[in-house]
Each structure stands twice: as structure tokens, then as C-alpha cells.
Design a protein around this motif. Structure first.
Motif, short mmCIF file in Angstrom:
data_model
loop_
_atom_site.label_atom_id
_atom_site.label_comp_id
_atom_site.label_asym_id
_atom_site.label_seq_id
_atom_site.Cartn_x
_atom_site.Cartn_y
_atom_site.Cartn_z
N PHE A 156 0.98 -8.81 -0.61
CA PHE A 156 0.39 -7.61 -0.04
C PHE A 156 1.11 -6.42 -0.64
O PHE A 156 2.35 -6.36 -0.61
N ASP A 157 0.35 -5.48 -1.19
CA ASP A 157 0.98 -4.37 -1.90
C ASP A 157 0.07 -3.15 -1.84
O ASP A 157 -1.04 -3.16 -2.38
N ILE A 158 0.53 -2.10 -1.16
CA ILE A 158 -0.30 -0.90 -0.99
C ILE A 158 -0.33 -0.02 -2.23
O ILE A 158 -0.99 1.01 -2.25
N THR A 159 0.37 -0.45 -3.31
CA THR A 159 0.33 0.32 -4.56
C THR A 159 -0.62 -0.30 -5.57
O THR A 159 -0.65 0.12 -6.73
N ALA A 165 -6.21 -1.56 3.20
CA ALA A 165 -6.07 -2.94 3.67
C ALA A 165 -5.25 -3.04 4.95
O ALA A 165 -4.99 -4.15 5.43
N ILE A 166 -4.87 -1.90 5.52
CA ILE A 166 -4.07 -1.92 6.75
C ILE A 166 -4.45 -0.80 7.71
O ILE A 166 -4.24 -0.91 8.92
N ALA A 167 -5.05 0.27 7.21
CA ALA A 167 -5.35 1.44 8.04
C ALA A 167 -6.37 1.15 9.13
O ALA A 167 -6.27 1.68 10.25
N ALA A 190 -8.07 -10.25 12.50
CA ALA A 190 -8.55 -9.62 11.27
C ALA A 190 -8.87 -10.70 10.26
O ALA A 190 -8.19 -11.73 10.20
N THR A 191 -9.90 -10.47 9.48
CA THR A 191 -10.34 -11.45 8.49
C THR A 191 -10.41 -10.82 7.11
O THR A 191 -10.87 -9.69 6.95
N ALA A 238 -2.21 -8.06 11.71
CA ALA A 238 -3.22 -9.06 11.36
C ALA A 238 -3.99 -8.64 10.12
O ALA A 238 -4.28 -9.46 9.23
N ASP A 239 -4.33 -7.37 10.02
CA ASP A 239 -5.10 -6.83 8.90
C ASP A 239 -4.34 -7.02 7.58
O ASP A 239 -4.87 -7.56 6.61
N ALA A 240 -3.09 -6.58 7.57
CA ALA A 240 -2.28 -6.68 6.34
C ALA A 240 -1.99 -8.13 5.97
O ALA A 240 -2.08 -8.51 4.80
N MET A 241 -1.67 -8.94 6.96
CA MET A 241 -1.32 -10.32 6.67
C MET A 241 -2.52 -11.13 6.19
O MET A 241 -2.38 -12.01 5.33
#
Length: 341
Positions: free
Chosen positions: A114-117, A175-177, A243-244, A290-293
Motif C-alpha cells: 500500500f503506497d499513497i505515492t 485508496a483510503i480517504a 471495505a472491498t 479496512a479500506d487501505a488494507m
């Protein structure tokens, strides 16, 4: 005489409104925010005035989150950070700080899956605002990887600042907001005195322990069958979030090979993921986690993703492609235990 009758009708209506205020059972609030739709179900008998108040509070909260974390609004807090081609510290709000701290925590736990960049790579492959016909060259991917990596982003909780190690670092919280927004709306509902509710934003969901009648909320995990929508698995949510992440809805075809390319890009390879995992659903105490994972596990695939989920004791439901029309189901121990309660 007609005037007197009209006055009497108005007076009676006012008295009736005062004695018996208008109420709705289990109202539903719907709208659009963060580039998607949302649905809120409240299992309470509340007045219309209360409903209007809650609807406005939710609207303002989602608007505030969008103004802080959108990459489509050029004047959002996040866009201003992305536009800053500098390695100087940049002040951010408490909300954005909270989301980025959680994102970095999931990045570390997933070893960078998982990487927000990763946003520039997503755009490079044509899954951003601009579509492309030809795939990027190996050299372009290699060059772009130089400015990608969660380790290149420094977060200082004390000063509430972000700092880039590379001036062209770009942060995308999509992917997390939405998960964070679900949690924030739940907070709004609780602050308004609501105890029984379900909040869904763009498919990410969080629910209270029970409905008003003390029955749990039942949520469906979608089947990845192409061309139709159906429920693969019904799960109970008791004060939890789900989250899916999947690759069966958002994709494009390679112009040369005619194969499907997933919109999920691996931060390690810089290329669309290529494995048999169709979707993974994660149940957690917060929708943000849950969203990020779910995204992290989707990047890792069925084998490495399932191993990580088991090691972290995550409640996860994996749907794996075997052959056209057939799927294999993997459930972590935590998921099985949670559904037995």
C-alpha cells in the motif's frame, strides 16, 4: 366565511404540527461526494427537522474532507502539497494528518504494497484523468519509480507537517480517504445522538452494532461475475466496517495483447497487478483501516495477501479466479471467528 375557514385550517395545522411533529422511521440519506455516491440509513424515528440537520452536517463534513484531500480540486490542501516542488515542510490539517499517518502505518505493515505515492504510476498507465492508447515504456516506468515510495514522505505529527524527499513526490489518498469519510460520517451521526445506523460511501461500509430492532446489519460481498451484479457472501456487521478491493470492474484492455489491465498498480514493479485474486474484503473496527488494507492485500495477491492477513489476524474474505465462471474462496481465521459470533 371562507376566510374564517381558511384561518381555522391553518391554526389546526399548526397545532397538529406542534403536538405531533412529523417523523420518519428509518430515514435514508443519499447524495454524491468524493467523486462517488453515498447512502446513510438511520434506524431511528426522528423528526424532519432533525433529519434536515443531520443531512446538512454530513454534507458539510464530506465537503470539508473533499476540500482537504481531493486531487481533482486544484486548490485542495493535498493538491497544494503536490504542486509544491520542494523538500521544505508543508503544514497540513489534523484530518489529513490522521489519514496519512494511517496510510504510512499500513504501508509499513504491508512492506510497501500500500503506497499513497503511487499516483504518478496510475496516471502513467492511463487510469488517471488522462487516458492513453499505448502502454508506457520500460524506461518511463523505471524513471517514474524514482519518485515513488512511501519512505520518501516524512510525516511530523508534532508540527503537523509533510516533507518530500523528492521534490516531485505526489500523494494520492483515494485508496483510503473514502474509508476515513465513512468513519467521519459515523462520528457525525453519533454526535447527533444516533446509535443505530449504516453508512456507505463508494462501496465502503460501516455500521452500528444493531438496527433499532436489535438485529445486526447484513452486508453483501459482491460476486465478481462479469456483466451482472449479485451477492457472493452475506456478512454481519456489528459495530464494524468492511471495505472491498477488486480488479473486475475497473480495468482497460491492452491495445496490443487485448488482455485486461488492472487499475491496481504495484508500487514495487510499477505495473498493473497480474494474479488470480478477483477481490478481497476486509472487516475492521474502522473503515479507514479496512479500506487501505484491502488495497494492500489486492496488490499482494492471493498467496502473499492471505499470508499477511493471517499473520496480522485480519478478518478477510478472498475471492480467487480459478477458471472462467469458477472461484475459490479463502477466509482468514479471524473472518471465520467473527462471523460465528
Amino acid at each position: 366565511m371562507r376566510t374564517i375557514v381558511q384561518i381555522l385550517i391553518v391554526v389546526i395545522a399548526i397545532i397538529a404540527w406542534l403536538l405531533f411533529p412529523s417523523k420518519q422511521y428509518s430515514p435514508t440519506i443519499k447524495g454524491r461526494a468524493l467523486g462517488t455516491t453515498y447512502t446513510i440509513k438511520i434506524a431511528h424515528v426522528i423528526s424532519k427537522a432533525k433529519l434536515v440537520e443531520i443531512r446538512e452536517t454530513v454534507r458539510k463534513e464530506l465537503e470539508d474532507i473533499n476540500n482537504k484531500m481531493s486531487t481533482y480540486l486544484s486548490d485542495s490542501e493535498l493538491s497544494k502539497f503536490n504542486q509544491l516542488h520542494s523538500i521544505e515542510p508543508f503544514p497540513i490539517s489534523q484530518k489529513t494528518l490522521q489519514v496519512i499517518i494511517e496510510a504510512q502505518t499500513v504501508s509499513q505493515a504491508s512492506n510497501g504494497a500500500f503506497d499513497i505515492t503511487v499516483g504518478p504510476l496510475v496516471n502513467l498507465w492511463g487510469f488517471g484523468p488522462q487516458k492513453i492508447k499505448n502502454n508506457p515504456s520500460a524506461q518511463k516506468i523505471k524513471d517514474m519509480l524514482q519518485q515513488v515510495g512511501y519512505q520518501k514522505l516524512t510525516v511530523d505529527p508534532q508540527s503537523k507537517t509533510l516533507k518530500k524527499a523528492h521534490p516531485d513526490l505526489y500523494v494520492d489518498l483515494s485508496a483510503i480517504a473514502k474509508g476515513f469519510a465513512v468513519d467521519a460520517v459515523c462520528d457525525c451521526l453519533r454526535n447527533a445522538g444516533m446509535q443505530n445506523y449504516m453508512v456507505e460511501i463508494g462501496g465502503e461500509i460501516r455500521a452500528s452494532a444493531f438496527k433499532k430492532d436489535k438485529t445486526p446489519w447484513i452486508i453483501g460481498i459482491e460476486s465478481p461475475q462479469p456483466g451482472k451484479r449479485s451477492v457472493q457472501k452475506a456478512v454481519t456487521l456489528k459495530g464494524m466496517a468492511i471495505a472491498t478491493s477488486g480488479n473486475y470492474r475497473n480495468f482497460r484492455y491492452d491495445a496490443k495483447t487485448k488482455k485486461r489491465l488492472s487499475h491496481t498498480i504495484s508500487p514495487q514493479t510499477g505495473r498493473p497487478i497480474s494474479h488470480n485474486l478477483a477481490s478481497v474484503s476486509v472487516i475492521s473496527s474502522t473503515c479507514m483501516h479496512a479500506d487501505a488494507m484491502a488495497t494492500a492485500l489486492m496488490v499482494l495477491g492471493e498467496k502473499r495477501g492471505f499470508e499477511l492477513a493471517q499473520s496480522l489476524k485480519l478478518a478477510c474474505y478472498f475471492i480467487v479466479h480459478e477458471k472462467p465462471g469458477n472461484y475459490k474462496i479463502l477466509q482468514t481465521d479471524a473472518f471465520k471467528k467473527l462471523q460465528m459470533k
